[in-house]
Design a protein around this motif. Structure first.
Motif, PDB file in Angstrom:
ATOM      1  N   PRO A 105     104.407  41.264 113.160  1.00  0.00           N
ATOM      2  CA  PRO A 105     104.956  41.358 114.516  1.00  0.00           C
ATOM      3  C   PRO A 105     105.970  42.489 114.628  1.00  0.00           C
ATOM      4  CG  PRO A 105     105.976  39.546 113.338  1.00  0.00           C
ATOM      5  CD  PRO A 105     104.842  40.035 112.475  1.00  0.00           C
ATOM      6  N   LEU A 106     105.957  43.133 115.773  1.00  0.00           N
ATOM      7  CA  LEU A 106     106.956  44.162 116.074  1.00  0.00           C
ATOM      8  C   LEU A 106     108.229  43.459 116.525  1.00  0.00           C
ATOM      9  CD1 LEU A 106     107.383  47.290 116.445  1.00  0.00           C
ATOM     10  CD2 LEU A 106     106.887  46.896 118.867  1.00  0.00           C
TER      11      LEU A 106
ATOM     12  N   SER B 148     107.278  44.567 111.433  1.00  0.00           N
ATOM     13  CA  SER B 148     107.394  45.960 111.869  1.00  0.00           C
ATOM     14  C   SER B 148     108.662  46.112 112.720  1.00  0.00           C
ATOM     15  CB  SER B 148     106.147  46.317 112.686  1.00  0.00           C
ATOM     16  OG  SER B 148     106.238  47.630 113.151  1.00  0.00           O
ATOM     17  N   PRO B 149     109.718  46.709 112.160  1.00  0.00           N
ATOM     18  CA  PRO B 149     110.974  46.815 112.898  1.00  0.00           C
ATOM     19  C   PRO B 149     110.985  47.996 113.866  1.00  0.00           C
ATOM     20  CG  PRO B 149     111.246  47.729 110.706  1.00  0.00           C
ATOM     21  CD  PRO B 149     109.821  47.233 110.795  1.00  0.00           C
ATOM     22  N   ALA B 150     111.653  47.844 114.988  1.00  0.00           N
ATOM     23  CA  ALA B 150     111.918  48.958 115.902  1.00  0.00           C
ATOM     24  C   ALA B 150     113.355  48.820 116.384  1.00  0.00           C
ATOM     25  CB  ALA B 150     110.966  48.930 117.086  1.00  0.00           C
ATOM     26  N   MET B 151     114.097  49.905 116.322  1.00  0.00           N
ATOM     27  CA  MET B 151     115.467  49.887 116.783  1.00  0.00           C
ATOM     28  C   MET B 151     115.584  50.753 118.042  1.00  0.00           C
ATOM     29  SD  MET B 151     115.603  48.768 113.607  1.00  0.00           S
ATOM     30  CE  MET B 151     116.592  47.708 112.529  1.00  0.00           C
ATOM     31  N   GLY B 152     116.443  50.350 118.958  1.00  0.00           N
ATOM     32  CA  GLY B 152     116.685  51.122 120.168  1.00  0.00           C
ATOM     33  C   GLY B 152     117.730  50.405 120.988  1.00  0.00           C
ATOM     34  N   HIS B 153     118.708  51.139 121.473  1.00  0.00           N
ATOM     35  CA  HIS B 153     119.871  50.505 122.106  1.00  0.00           C
ATOM     36  C   HIS B 153     120.273  51.162 123.423  1.00  0.00           C
ATOM     37  CE1 HIS B 153     121.302  53.901 119.755  1.00  0.00           C
ATOM     38  NE2 HIS B 153     122.213  54.017 120.687  1.00  0.00           N
TER      39      HIS B 153
ATOM     40  N   LEU C  44     110.437  45.294 106.706  1.00  0.00           N
ATOM     41  CA  LEU C  44     109.263  45.958 106.123  1.00  0.00           C
ATOM     42  C   LEU C  44     108.803  45.252 104.856  1.00  0.00           C
ATOM     43  CD1 LEU C  44     110.247  49.704 106.634  1.00  0.00           C
ATOM     44  CD2 LEU C  44     108.370  48.491 107.765  1.00  0.00           C
TER      45      LEU C  44
ATOM     46  N   LEU D  16     111.158  48.517 125.180  1.00  0.00           N
ATOM     47  CA  LEU D  16     110.947  48.149 123.782  1.00  0.00           C
ATOM     48  C   LEU D  16     110.760  46.642 123.637  1.00  0.00           C
ATOM     49  CD1 LEU D  16     113.522  50.501 121.994  1.00  0.00           C
ATOM     50  CD2 LEU D  16     111.026  50.652 121.884  1.00  0.00           C
TER      51      LEU D  16
ATOM     52  N   MET E  64     121.632  48.448 110.246  1.00  0.00           N
ATOM     53  CA  MET E  64     120.431  49.168 110.676  1.00  0.00           C
ATOM     54  C   MET E  64     119.419  49.343 109.542  1.00  0.00           C
ATOM     55  SD  MET E  64     120.271  50.598 113.846  1.00  0.00           S
ATOM     56  CE  MET E  64     121.356  50.290 115.247  1.00  0.00           C
ATOM     57  N   THR E  65     119.834  49.989 108.464  1.00  0.00           N
ATOM     58  CA  THR E  65     118.909  50.314 107.387  1.00  0.00           C
ATOM     59  C   THR E  65     118.504  49.068 106.584  1.00  0.00           C
ATOM     60  OG1 THR E  65     120.079  52.426 107.267  1.00  0.00           O
ATOM     61  CG2 THR E  65     118.479  51.985 105.546  1.00  0.00           C
TER      62      THR E  65
ATOM     63  N   ALA F 186     115.992  46.952 108.576  1.00  0.00           N
ATOM     64  CA  ALA F 186     114.657  47.545 108.636  1.00  0.00           C
ATOM     65  C   ALA F 186     113.942  47.368 107.304  1.00  0.00           C
ATOM     66  CB  ALA F 186     114.753  49.027 109.000  1.00  0.00           C
TER      67      ALA F 186
ATOM     68  N   LEU G 234     107.336  45.478 124.397  1.00  0.00           N
ATOM     69  CA  LEU G 234     106.328  45.734 123.361  1.00  0.00           C
ATOM     70  C   LEU G 234     106.425  44.757 122.195  1.00  0.00           C
ATOM     71  CD1 LEU G 234     106.650  49.633 122.985  1.00  0.00           C
ATOM     72  CD2 LEU G 234     104.794  48.385 124.120  1.00  0.00           C
TER      73      LEU G 234
END
Lengths: 269, 269, 269
Positions: free
Chosen positions: C19-20, C43-48, C38, C56, C30-31, C34, C59
């Motif tokens: 899953p995303l 499946s990681p996605a970052m966005g702020h 993984l 985001l 953050m790191t 992720a 999705l």
């Protein structure tokens, strides 16, 4: 009366106390710095909003301010946190990353210097730049040697009232009249990002728990522990990746025995 | 006259020169990218404030711009840094992370493309999205194969004048007429965050030190080194944690011998 | 009818589905977050940025919001993403890092709570603080034990309609009437930064793929997997550095066998 540094006893006090260190650090150093402080036995807290920096600094045993990835809102928060630390007598450590690289960093560092940091920790280029207000024109790497800037470091300490720590191939810590050389470390430390930035946190943890508020002795002890951990970790490393893991393990398991041998007093002036 | 890629000689030149690479990268990639560049022998510098990005780019041998965690102030600084690089002829590399995922990223990438990046490095979905301006509707992972987008990559290179590198299970690098396939790598590379982002920095380091300003050959060499390091590191890995450490060690100790065998010229067009 | 947690089957479903997960997390996490996602197979996605967070989240299979390094623009984006998740019925997990430390964090957390998180995951101090709106006055470390706050956790779950997960030396997960204790883990987990924050992402991955939308069972399974990975990774660790690598390897290779033995139902109420 100034005390002699006692790295073993100082390390034990950091671990017993687990001081909370409030860090406003750069975006590269966030994670490694937190990991180094946790391995040491301290308790890191990060926060950079003007809405809360004074509250966080009030809870902390010490503050660190690192100008490595500056921007306007962050610079305002750095100034506010440093002012809160100065007002309350909380020790704080300035890390002037790449201060010589851009006028913007020089301006931010200049404003922070006015808040009388307890300790300034940088590489030789950064300390020279702060001392001379003349940029080295290079990024975050040091292109000067510690020995070459020893005199400027002592002068900077006298001018600012801060303890000044110059770290690199050799480490020097001074308050002006007194100075110590610190032996150890390993070239692989420069191949892992943010180990210098993380050392700023380690210095803060030692200064937060310093005996008799002796920031010079506490900083010397911090540098001795770090240099010992770096040297020993390198014995088992195949490169910077394995070194980074060994370094945290070594810092975590470091015993105080023999650490004082890494310190050598320089001639007083 | 275009030169053939010579990964061994190019790697040696990166190490001898230790180029300063200015990176405006995403918040996940900050630390891994710096560590990869240090392991390679380059010198990373991060900075994202409009107040200093042009100054940092002016000091650097190359710039990278990664849109992975965009926001308005950062997007402005990216545009400014790219403009400074274009104006001064400093090579720069665009990493269009997840450009297909949101209209916001497409808009930022579109503005950056106008600044004529020297190289564009992305996964197959990102390159397809840039080429077609039609999103894949997925995050940062590639759902396309490199082979499926080879033709679009060549077209994108011709349209933009940029070298285009598509990386994934297979890697392709092209300037339109010329193209190279790169062999190597390992599936574990996709299980460690930001290794693609960090590769963008490695490409920048090779392009910064390229012979005859041949960005295509330099990018091919960078990809060959990275693929070799990934493949060899995986031999000793038990999973993504140990792989990440081995990868840095392997890149640090990588010898140039035999690297050219990883490159295969595609039919010209 | 509520199902019993089945960690092995739930883990297999996460890996099959990949899953995303959209994460608005703190700058330290953050790191590592992720990398943990993984290694797990998600499946990681970052966005702020407000400009894209709703896109985001749309999705993603789940959203996480972590208030660890808050600032005004980020807090607005957190609220917007949480609102988007609530409106679309996308599960989301709140991580109230150090909510007791500053009024600013309490205000942000209060606004987020109004968006009805599917799960709240925190340490004992954070859960107590949320439950009582009375700060513990300490940073990100827990100074309370899970057992001491079990009653408050159940009450908080009843008041909010969220599943509440308290993690630390012992883990508890509850929706009010039902509760499970989770056995395992290791003290070294607290010496590696952001492993708690990363667990929030793991919880999100399990909830995103939950059978019958049973967030309680999915969260219990996530905690069981994490506790098992921590316990097993520690067997081969020499300290926090090597532990961090082993932890990712262990999570990556974790088999479902016997994981259900780590869960113990508490008396219903």
């Amino acid at each position: 009366m100034p005390s002699e540094p006692n790295p073993g006893a100082d390390l034990a006090r950091v671990r017993d106390t687990a001081p909370l260190i409030h860090n406003i650090t750069n975006l590269v150093a966030m994670t490694p710095m937190a990991n180094v402080l946790l391995a040491l036995g301290a308790s890191p807290a990060m926060g950079h909003a003007r809405e809360e920096v004074a509250d966080l600094t009030a809870l902390a045993g010490a503050l660190t301010v690192n100008i490595g990835t500056p921007s306007p809102h962050w610079a305002e928060a750095m100034a506010e946190a440093a002012a809160a630390a100065e007002a309350s007598g909380t020790p704080w450590v300035l890390d002037p990353v790449a201060v010589g690289a851009t006028p913007y960093r020089r301006r931010i560092a200049g404003e922070l210097l006015a808040r009388r940091p307890t300790v300034i920790r940088g590489n030789a280029s950064e300390i020279r730049s702060l001392a001379a207000e003349q940029g080295s024109g290079r990024g975050v790497d040091s292109t000067e040697s510690t020995r070459a800037v020893a005199e400027e470091a002592r002068r900077l300490a006298e001018q600012t009232g801060s303890v000044v720590a110059v770290t690199g191939e050799a480490d020097l810590v001074t308050d002006g009249p007194r100075a110590f050389w610190v032996h150890g470390g390993h070239p692989l430390m420069a191949r892992v990002t943010a180990l210098g930035c993380a050392l700023t946190g380690v210095v803060a943890a030692f200064v937060a728990t310093a005996e008799d508020d002796d920031a010079l002795a506490a900083t010397a002890s911090a540098l001795a522990c770090y240099a010992a951990a770096g040297e020993r970790a390198a014995e088992h490393a195949c490169g910077p990746g394995s070194f980074a893991g060994h370094f945290l393990d070594t810092l975590y398991g470091l015993t105080g025995e023999g650490l004082e041998a890494r310190l050598q007093a320089a001639a007083p002036r």
